[in-house]
Motif scaffolding. Sequence first.
Motif, PDB file in Angstrom:
ATOM      1  N   SER B 589       0.837  -1.207   0.000  1.00 32.79           N
ATOM      2  CA  SER B 589       0.000   0.000   0.000  1.00 32.79           C
ATOM      3  C   SER B 589       0.869   1.253   0.000  1.00 32.79           C
ATOM      4  O   SER B 589       1.956   1.278   0.578  1.00 32.79           O
ATOM      5  N   VAL B 591       1.128   4.726   1.516  1.00 33.98           N
ATOM      6  CA  VAL B 591       0.565   5.317   2.732  1.00 33.98           C
ATOM      7  C   VAL B 591       1.267   6.637   3.061  1.00 33.98           C
ATOM      8  O   VAL B 591       2.389   6.889   2.617  1.00 33.98           O
ATOM      9  N   THR B 595      -0.717   8.649   9.397  1.00 35.06           N
ATOM     10  CA  THR B 595      -2.116   9.006   9.104  1.00 35.06           C
ATOM     11  C   THR B 595      -2.847   7.734   8.685  1.00 35.06           C
ATOM     12  O   THR B 595      -2.224   6.679   8.561  1.00 35.06           O
ATOM     13  N   ASP B 596      -4.149   7.820   8.448  1.00 31.82           N
ATOM     14  CA  ASP B 596      -4.860   6.644   7.930  1.00 31.82           C
ATOM     15  C   ASP B 596      -4.988   6.717   6.415  1.00 31.82           C
ATOM     16  O   ASP B 596      -5.746   5.989   5.806  1.00 31.82           O
ATOM     17  N   LYS B 597      -4.241   7.638   5.815  1.00 32.11           N
ATOM     18  CA  LYS B 597      -4.306   7.783   4.366  1.00 32.11           C
ATOM     19  C   LYS B 597      -3.552   6.634   3.705  1.00 32.11           C
ATOM     20  O   LYS B 597      -2.348   6.435   3.957  1.00 32.11           O
ATOM     21  N   ALA B 598      -4.231   5.875   2.829  1.00 33.44           N
ATOM     22  CA  ALA B 598      -3.599   4.729   2.184  1.00 33.44           C
ATOM     23  C   ALA B 598      -4.306   4.416   0.876  1.00 33.44           C
ATOM     24  O   ALA B 598      -5.520   4.610   0.749  1.00 33.44           O
ATOM     25  N   LYS B 599      -3.560   3.971  -0.080  1.00 36.85           N
ATOM     26  CA  LYS B 599      -4.128   3.475  -1.334  1.00 36.85           C
ATOM     27  C   LYS B 599      -3.459   2.140  -1.648  1.00 36.85           C
ATOM     28  O   LYS B 599      -2.217   2.047  -1.676  1.00 36.85           O
TER      29      LYS B 599
END
Lengths: 267, 787
Positions: B589, B591, B595-599
């Motif tokens: 992923s 990221v 943070t909780d930002k993830a793709k």
Amino acid sequence: MYSFDYKSPSSLSEAVAMLQSSDDGLLLAGGHTLLPTMKQRLASASDLIDLGGVSELRGISVSGDAVTVGAMTTHAEVAASSDVRGAISALADLAGGIGDPQVRNAGTIGGSIANSDPSADYPAALVGLCATVNTNSRSIAAEDFFTGMFETALAENEIITSVSFHIPKCAAYCKFPNPASRYAIVGVMFADCSHGMRVAVTGAGPSVFRVSEMESALAQSCAASSIADISISADGLNSDIHASAEYRAHLVTVMAKRAVEKACASC
Amino acid sequence: MSGTGIGASVRRKEDLRFVRGAGKYTDDMNLQGQAYAYILRSPHAHAAIKSIDASSAASSDGVVAVYTSEDMAAVGGIPCGWQVHGKDGSPMHEPKHPALAEGKVRHVGDPVAVVIAESREQARDAAEMIDVDYDVLEAVLDMNQAITDDSPNVHDDVGTNVCYDWALGDPDVVNEAFSNAAHVAKLDLINNRLIPNAIEPRCAIGDFDQASGQYTLHTTSQNPHVIRLLMGAFVLGIPEHKLRVNAPDVGGGFGSKIYHYAEEAIVTWSAAQLNRPVKWTADRSESFISDAHGRDHVTSVELALDENGKFLALRESTLANMGAYLSTFAPCIPTYLHATLLAGQYSTPLVYCEIKAVFTNTVPVDAYRGAGRPEATYLLERIVQVAADQMGLDPTEIRRRNFIQPDQFPYQTPVALVYDTGDYESSLNKALESSDYAGFAARKEASKAAGKLRGIGVSSYIEACGIAPSNVVGSLGARAGLYEAATIRVNPTGSISVLTGSHSHGQGHETTFAQVVSEKLGVDIDSVEIVHGDTDKIPFGMGTYGSRSIAVGGTAIVNALDKIIAKGKKIAAHLLEASESDIEFENGSFVVPGTDKAKAFGEIALTAYVPHQYPLEELEPGLEETAFYDPKNFTFPAGTYICEVEVDPETGVVDIASFHATDDFGTVINPMIVEGQVHGGLVQGIGQALLESAAYDENGQLLSGSYMDYTMPRASDVPSFSVDTTVTVCGHNPLGVKGCGEAGAIGSPPAVINAILNALAEVGVTNIDMPATPHRVWQAIRNAQAS
Ligand SMILES: Cc1cc2nc3c(=O)[nH]c(=O)nc-3n(C[C@H](O)[C@H](O)[C@H](O)COP(=O)(O)OP(=O)(O)OC[C@H]3O[C@@H](n4cnc5c(N)ncnc54)[C@H](O)[C@@H]3O)c2cc1C
């Protein structure tokens, strides 16, 4: 491979008739010698007469003092036969040590002895175990059957039907295999039977032979030590990239000793 | 380590099709309208061709065409890919190697004519009708004789049988060290000629599309791009864009399928003449006399030592058989892949090596598993043993006294190479432990009681894998670069195609390379496909040989993966509205840490191909990257092998009682595959030491031309191996890998022979050549007893 007509007789008489009526017919048994030779175009036939469907040529029977093996019996069948093992374990051992599983599952005793390869195993068994070769027209004593390198006493159009082995008191076969092909560089069948002591050697010479000096020494005293000092002459023995004639001569004594030891242990 | 990542013994993905018989080999292909080629080969080692009458063959049933060298006059000779210069600076002799013999045949098996017919049997029938009138000439076979003035010449226009006379090192300095040495050990030895015997015989199908002018060659090759370059540019004059070379599943090579062979050019050229596909498949007998052979050195070696057993200098003089023509890489094998390894694992300060390459009337000789390095290791580990015996030193002690120490890396050897990393004593110690070296004396006693002679042999080998860098090998005569290429094509839904210039012909790349991708991208191994072998699909790469695939090809893959990740970060930054420098790629992923930002990787892939939310002004759509990687240096796997044998003095039979291998291959991607590679190599090395030999008679006929006489090792000829590794990672590639394909074949022959000589010492035998067949061992014992 050159082209040929394929024939598939279902009886011995049909096979004989086909052979007689063909221009240049050849019998096919396991095909393990014949087919590679044909593929290399070193052999050819007008007709290839496959004995595979002739059931009377197959099978093993024990009666009285003899084990009879049908010509089309494979090496694997002889090796696995409890009748053979019970009567002549050396014969089962010999068959089980031929080539590899593929060869043993296809190659036959009839094909092997008809071919009379100087390094085949069976000739030592036939001569060592005082066998008789039965054909469609007669019986031939083993010692008269093998007449030379790739030569036998078989007449034209004669078909081997079976081989009868004399059951010995004890016997053993020891083989020094060619590391590449697994044929015998030297194979010695030792047998103690009613005909006396037999030491039959394959692989070493142009054709199977007996070592009478060893046989007499063993008749005096049946022990490996009686023949340990008997060496055979290298003159006339085979020589190739795997073994010189001298080495073969040496191995004859070693294998004979080991065969006697093994036989005595089982006697 | 993830379940399918680096370090996992993942089962080979390709085996599913192989064990089901569903592999697709060249001979499995049959093209519409295909005709069959049969090659008529020379039955003589050396003969002038007075005339060829092919008239009745041409009119035989089913015959489409018969060609001889006259028909192929416009076709170029088979090129050689490496030019060696002799010690006087002159270039090697490079005689023409015509696809079909011109005027003379030079080895049994030399192609003379080709018959093309509707069936293979018809072609063969017709070939028998070709009447070749030969004037048989004296065959040049023995190398010592071949280099004398009164020898006939294999190539009349060359005027000598010496292809080149090459040397490395300063003879005066080395001679001086020898004259001052406390001890000198000497040995004459032969490194026996071997026949590769890949399980799949060679096969080639030429195809031509008249409408487009497009040629295709399907062939059993380890390096299809190299074949395209050599055949296209030098032999047939076909530009790359009009020539596709496809090497599908290939059943083993061991080097023998690196080279451009005449049959490839013959079928491709014929296909265009006839405007129909032409197929040729070797039968096994043909393979014996037409696949390049390996090894075949006659060597004298000397080692100078001081009073403490420290090596002062090494001197080698070798005749290296080239056979009748120069095969593609033949000239570099006894030189740059051999002499450069003569330091071994030792700090020997001075080395001098001279090599005369010799033409003979035999099948061409080229690289075979190990290629030059087994020959170097063999002579070195044998002479070290001789020196140890003479000085009364334990074989492990003499090695310890001379090992390059861990703190000496990078280590400049006197033979041009710079070793990057290694720890030789660790491998030795581990091998001693696993072989219970200390318990040998007791085992020897037990053998003795059973009438057997027991011996133990040590070999501490080094090899150089992934020959490189291109500019250096170019200056040494290579006519090619030695980089590798890879393209990573991330497909829209996240599956991955890896297009690699490496070629798998048994090595298991489809698994190992997929593991690297799985590890780097955090994707499932089953979503990764390794594509190799087809020049229309893969980038220009140099193929597989010299244990280069993971070190060079694997690095190209890693570099392309890095580019994928870098681009993925840009896409992720856009989607996550973050700065690119804040994006990390972890566990599949993208990221923003903390943070909780993830793709997920799959989302990025889809976005790349469906670029609705995408920085189109700054970034191209798509997710596909290519890397070409040219290594900075070779890699240097090394290790210690210990072999224990039991000899039956009555028959000369050698039984390998145990064999222990400790190798340092750097990072190991798939331990199971690596172990398999070691096993295979060991069997080939043991085959060389005990069983295999190409034997020619005095007329140049190959006596060991079939399995009736050429002893291929069988399972029963080898023990159950004990295989182990130590690790020092390679410092100059990102995976830290060194390569493992050839080590077994390189390190094992001297271990076996040292063990045999150790066993035979008590009966007075001091030397034996390979293969140590029962006959040879028995003869050696007998000769020792007689003297
Ligand atoms: C790789 C390999 C290894 C081998 N190793 C060994 C070994 O270790 N020891 C050993 O002894 N042998 C060995 N052989 C030989 C093999 O065991 C067979 O015995 C041999 O090939 C002949 O038997 P076949 O049944 O295959 O006969 P075929 O090949 O079918 O025939 C051989 C010849 O016998 C003739 N023939 C067949 N049957 C008869 C019959 N009933 N009457 C008259 N003529 C007949 C045929 O016409 C032909 O001329 C090996 C063979 C191979 C291929």
